[in-house]
Design a protein around this motif. Sequence first.
Motif, PDB file in Angstrom:
ATOM      1  N   ALA A   1       0.830  -1.210   0.000  1.00  0.00           N
ATOM      2  CA  ALA A   1       0.000   0.000   0.000  1.00  0.00           C
ATOM      3  C   ALA A   1       0.857   1.250   0.000  1.00  0.00           C
TER       4      ALA A   1
ATOM      5  N   LEU B   1       1.018   3.985  -3.125  1.00  0.00           N
ATOM      6  CA  LEU B   1       0.550   5.344  -2.854  1.00  0.00           C
ATOM      7  C   LEU B   1       1.645   6.377  -3.090  1.00  0.00           C
TER       8      LEU B   1
ATOM      9  N   LEU C   1      -6.376  -4.289  -3.289  1.00  0.00           N
ATOM     10  CA  LEU C   1      -5.590  -3.273  -2.595  1.00  0.00           C
ATOM     11  C   LEU C   1      -4.872  -2.374  -3.596  1.00  0.00           C
TER      12      LEU C   1
ATOM     13  N   CYS D   1      -5.481   1.660  -3.969  1.00  0.00           N
ATOM     14  CA  CYS D   1      -4.385   2.633  -3.908  1.00  0.00           C
ATOM     15  C   CYS D   1      -4.402   3.554  -5.127  1.00  0.00           C
TER      16      CYS D   1
ATOM     17  N   VAL E   1      -8.146   1.070   1.371  1.00  0.00           N
ATOM     18  CA  VAL E   1      -6.718   0.736   1.503  1.00  0.00           C
ATOM     19  C   VAL E   1      -6.415   0.274   2.923  1.00  0.00           C
TER      20      VAL E   1
ATOM     21  N   HIS F   1      -5.238  -3.452   3.772  1.00  0.00           N
ATOM     22  CA  HIS F   1      -3.886  -3.539   4.333  1.00  0.00           C
ATOM     23  C   HIS F   1      -3.897  -4.316   5.653  1.00  0.00           C
TER      24      HIS F   1
END
Length: 300
Positions: free
Chosen positions: A196, A200, A221, A225, A233, A237
Motif C-alpha cells: 500500500a 501510494l 488493494l 491505492c 486501503v 492492508h
Amino acid sequence: MSNLNGIIVPLVTPLQDRNTLDTEGLERLIEHVIGNGVDAVFILGSTGEAPALSYKLRLELIERTARLVADRVKIQVGITDTSFEESLTIANAASEHGADSVVLAPPYYFTTSQQELIEYINHITGQLPLPLYLYNMPGLTKTTFEPETVLQLADNPKIAGLKDSSANMMYFHKLKYTLRNHPDFALFTGPEELLAESVLLGGNGGVCGGANFFPSLYVSLYQACKNKDLDTVAELHRQIIKISSTIYCVGKYGSSFLKGVKCALSLMGICNDFISEPFHHFREKEREEVRKHLLDLGLL
C-alpha cells in the motif's frame, strides 16, 4: 520495454517430488491467479524455489507455464544464477516460449562491488533477448543495488525496472528520488506488507507471494491505492498484515513463509505442498494452524 504495472504473483513451483512438477496443480494455480485478476505471473523467483530446481525442471516450468497462460497475462522469468551462461540459457528459453521479460538478482555466493555489478549487468543485457528487471534481494544475495548504481543502469535501454525485496522503505524512497528523471523506470515492492505505502508513493505495483492463494485481496488493494480510496486501503492492508502475522508465522524458521503459502494452496485443493530439500512441508500440527487461519480469512 515491458510496460508492466499492478500485481505480479511470484508463482510457487508445484512439485510432486524433487524433480517432478505437479502439472495438474500448476494448471489449477495459474487458472486461480489469472481468474482473480493478477497482471502477471513471475516464475523461477525466490517463492518459486528457483535455486533448488534442476535446470531440466526450470526449462519444463517455462514451457508449461507459457502454454497454460496462453498470452492472457504477462510472464516474467527469473534468470538469477551463479553462472553467466546458465542465466542466458534460461533467458533464451523464456524468449523462445513467449515470456515478456526476465528478472535478475546479483549472483549469489561471491559478493561483488558496485562497479563489478554494473559491468556484469551491462554485459549480460547485451546478450539478453528480453527486457530485464533488476531484483534487489540483499537478504539472500549479500549484495544491494545501491541507488546510484540503479541510476547508472537506468540509462540502459534493456532495463525496464527493479523489484525491491529489501523490506527497507528508506531505500525505496531514495530510489524514487534518485530516479526522479526516469519516470518510465518501474519500481515494484516484494514485501506485501509495504504494498500500500509503495503504490501510494508512486510505485508500479507489488510482487506478492500471498497472491498465490488470495490473489483478489492484493489486486483489490492495488486498485484502491490507484483510486486513492484510503478507507478501503486501510481495511485491505489490515488483512494483509493479518496474513503476515499468522500464516507466515507458523513454524520457526525463514522457510516458514514458503511452507505457509504452499500449505495454504494444498489445503485449498490447488496444488501439492512438496518443497525442495533441505526443507519439508508442514506436518499435521502446523497444517492445522494454517487451516484455522484460512477459515478465519474465509478461504475455506
